[in-house]
Design a protein around this motif. Sequence first.
Motif, PDB file in Angstrom:
ATOM      1  N   ALA A 188       0.833  -1.204   0.000  1.00 44.92           N
ATOM      2  CA  ALA A 188       0.000   0.000   0.000  1.00 44.92           C
ATOM      3  C   ALA A 188       0.868   1.255   0.000  1.00 44.92           C
ATOM      4  N   ALA A 189       1.940   1.230   0.784  1.00 41.90           N
ATOM      5  CA  ALA A 189       2.860   2.375   0.823  1.00 41.90           C
ATOM      6  C   ALA A 189       3.492   2.602  -0.542  1.00 41.90           C
ATOM      7  N   ILE A 190       3.890   1.523  -1.203  1.00 38.15           N
ATOM      8  CA  ILE A 190       4.474   1.649  -2.543  1.00 38.15           C
ATOM      9  C   ILE A 190       3.478   2.311  -3.488  1.00 38.15           C
ATOM     10  N   ALA A 191       2.219   1.843  -3.445  1.00 38.38           N
ATOM     11  CA  ALA A 191       1.190   2.405  -4.324  1.00 38.38           C
ATOM     12  C   ALA A 191       0.945   3.888  -4.028  1.00 38.38           C
ATOM     13  N   GLU A 192       0.872   4.236  -2.758  1.00 35.40           N
ATOM     14  CA  GLU A 192       0.588   5.623  -2.397  1.00 35.40           C
ATOM     15  C   GLU A 192       1.790   6.535  -2.650  1.00 35.40           C
ATOM     16  N   PHE A 193       2.995   6.059  -2.354  1.00 41.21           N
ATOM     17  CA  PHE A 193       4.180   6.868  -2.633  1.00 41.21           C
ATOM     18  C   PHE A 193       4.302   7.137  -4.133  1.00 41.21           C
ATOM     19  N   ARG A 194       3.973   6.114  -4.943  1.00 36.67           N
ATOM     20  CA  ARG A 194       4.020   6.297  -6.397  1.00 36.67           C
ATOM     21  C   ARG A 194       2.969   7.289  -6.855  1.00 36.67           C
ATOM     22  N   SER A 195       1.801   7.233  -6.246  1.00 38.76           N
ATOM     23  CA  SER A 195       0.671   8.056  -6.693  1.00 38.76           C
ATOM     24  C   SER A 195       0.806   9.515  -6.280  1.00 38.76           C
ATOM     25  N   THR A 196       1.147   9.748  -5.010  1.00 40.05           N
ATOM     26  CA  THR A 196       1.129  11.126  -4.498  1.00 40.05           C
ATOM     27  C   THR A 196       2.466  11.612  -3.955  1.00 40.05           C
ATOM     28  N   GLY A 197       3.479  10.736  -3.903  1.00 42.48           N
ATOM     29  CA  GLY A 197       4.773  11.139  -3.367  1.00 42.48           C
ATOM     30  C   GLY A 197       4.883  10.886  -1.877  1.00 42.48           C
ATOM     31  N   PHE A 198       6.096  10.857  -1.388  1.00 39.76           N
ATOM     32  CA  PHE A 198       6.342  10.534   0.022  1.00 39.76           C
ATOM     33  C   PHE A 198       5.725  11.562   0.954  1.00 39.76           C
TER      34      PHE A 198
ATOM     35  N   VAL B  28       9.583   3.989  -6.628  1.00 39.06           N
ATOM     36  CA  VAL B  28       9.411   4.729  -5.372  1.00 39.06           C
ATOM     37  C   VAL B  28      10.759   5.249  -4.874  1.00 39.06           C
ATOM     38  N   ALA B  29      11.763   4.386  -4.880  1.00 45.63           N
ATOM     39  CA  ALA B  29      13.077   4.773  -4.358  1.00 45.63           C
ATOM     40  C   ALA B  29      13.687   5.894  -5.170  1.00 45.63           C
ATOM     41  N   ILE B  30      13.598   5.802  -6.496  1.00 45.76           N
ATOM     42  CA  ILE B  30      14.220   6.811  -7.355  1.00 45.76           C
ATOM     43  C   ILE B  30      13.471   8.134  -7.269  1.00 45.76           C
ATOM     44  N   ALA B  31      12.137   8.080  -7.254  1.00 47.57           N
ATOM     45  CA  ALA B  31      11.364   9.315  -7.142  1.00 47.57           C
ATOM     46  C   ALA B  31      11.686  10.055  -5.855  1.00 47.57           C
ATOM     47  N   GLU B  32      11.779   9.326  -4.760  1.00 45.49           N
ATOM     48  CA  GLU B  32      12.078   9.962  -3.480  1.00 45.49           C
ATOM     49  C   GLU B  32      13.524  10.435  -3.418  1.00 45.49           C
ATOM     50  N   ALA B  33      14.418   9.711  -4.093  1.00 49.69           N
ATOM     51  CA  ALA B  33      15.826  10.124  -4.116  1.00 49.69           C
ATOM     52  C   ALA B  33      15.983  11.476  -4.790  1.00 49.69           C
ATOM     53  N   ILE B  34      15.150  11.732  -5.797  1.00 51.80           N
ATOM     54  CA  ILE B  34      15.211  13.015  -6.499  1.00 51.80           C
ATOM     55  C   ILE B  34      14.803  14.148  -5.566  1.00 51.80           C
ATOM     56  N   HIS B  35      13.755  13.923  -4.769  1.00 50.45           N
ATOM     57  CA  HIS B  35      13.251  14.974  -3.878  1.00 50.45           C
ATOM     58  C   HIS B  35      14.055  15.076  -2.586  1.00 50.45           C
ATOM     59  N   SER B  36      14.520  13.946  -2.076  1.00 56.70           N
ATOM     60  CA  SER B  36      15.259  13.934  -0.806  1.00 56.70           C
ATOM     61  C   SER B  36      16.458  13.006  -0.932  1.00 56.70           C
ATOM     62  N   PRO B  37      17.543  13.486  -1.524  1.00 60.70           N
ATOM     63  CA  PRO B  37      18.712  12.635  -1.769  1.00 60.70           C
ATOM     64  C   PRO B  37      19.252  11.963  -0.512  1.00 60.70           C
ATOM     65  N   GLU B  38      19.109  12.624   0.640  1.00 59.08           N
ATOM     66  CA  GLU B  38      19.676  12.049   1.860  1.00 59.08           C
ATOM     67  C   GLU B  38      19.002  10.729   2.215  1.00 59.08           C
ATOM     68  N   ARG B  39      17.719  10.567   1.858  1.00 58.22           N
ATOM     69  CA  ARG B  39      17.023   9.329   2.172  1.00 58.22           C
ATOM     70  C   ARG B  39      17.556   8.147   1.365  1.00 58.22           C
ATOM     71  N   ALA B  40      18.177   8.451   0.235  1.00 56.91           N
ATOM     72  CA  ALA B  40      18.615   7.373  -0.659  1.00 56.91           C
ATOM     73  C   ALA B  40      20.107   7.089  -0.573  1.00 56.91           C
ATOM     74  N   GLN B  41      20.812   7.761   0.326  1.00 59.51           N
ATOM     75  CA  GLN B  41      22.263   7.590   0.388  1.00 59.51           C
ATOM     76  C   GLN B  41      22.657   6.148   0.675  1.00 59.51           C
ATOM     77  N   GLU B  42      21.959   5.506   1.606  1.00 60.50           N
ATOM     78  CA  GLU B  42      22.285   4.124   1.943  1.00 60.50           C
ATOM     79  C   GLU B  42      22.020   3.209   0.760  1.00 60.50           C
ATOM     80  N   MET B  43      20.900   3.437   0.061  1.00 60.91           N
ATOM     81  CA  MET B  43      20.574   2.615  -1.100  1.00 60.91           C
ATOM     82  C   MET B  43      21.662   2.721  -2.161  1.00 60.91           C
ATOM     83  N   VAL B  44      22.087   3.940  -2.466  1.00 71.64           N
ATOM     84  CA  VAL B  44      23.113   4.139  -3.485  1.00 71.64           C
ATOM     85  C   VAL B  44      24.402   3.435  -3.096  1.00 71.64           C
TER      86      VAL B  44
END
Length: 204
Positions: A18-28, A109-125
């Motif tokens: 559900a979180a994946i669907a909502e993050f994709r639809s409206t953003g984090f 979801v991960a890439i979209a959020e990384a664009i808006h908040s790069p710090e959230r994706a640092q560990e993933m990268v």
Amino acid sequence: MNAPLKLTDRKRQAIVEAAIAEFRSTGFESTSMDKIAATAGVSKRTVYNHFPSKDELFAQILHELWTSIAAMPPPPYDPAAPLRVQLLDLLGKKMEMLQDGYFLDLARVAIAEAIHSPERAQEMVARLSVKEEAVTAWLRAAQADGKLTKADPVLASQMLQGNLKTFAFWPQVTLNQPPLDAETQRKVVDATVDMFLAYANATE
């Protein structure tokens, strides 16, 4: 045969989906825990019992993205097997992962959020960079075996994987195009391997 999930595990997975669907639809930032609970068909309390915050939910999505990649390690280099056969197998497995629907949803979801908040994706990268090194190690082994006479392993790894992603990842993630059909996947893998071997002055 996998054992059926317990009710609590099913609810947890429903919340993640559900979180994946909502993050994709409206953003984090615009997604509320109330909305996630409603989409998952559970109470808000149940959501918070599993994930105390949206940040922890997002962290779980990154964890699942990492786990899905780590579950498909490249096969080890085999000096007795033809280079082209091994590369076809290596990139075929990579293609299979890139075109998996759930993997693509996680990546969107991960890439979209990384664009808006790069710090959230640092560990993933950082984690993905380590994972990409596995392909580089395979190429180094082939080079040490004298099978690749003209190829920087790091550059070659980026070339191989980048070519697949041009057709079988970025169009699906950024333009929401459907996954490639099996025949197109095969053609992309075959062409990528043949072009790479011509570039790398491969010897058998």
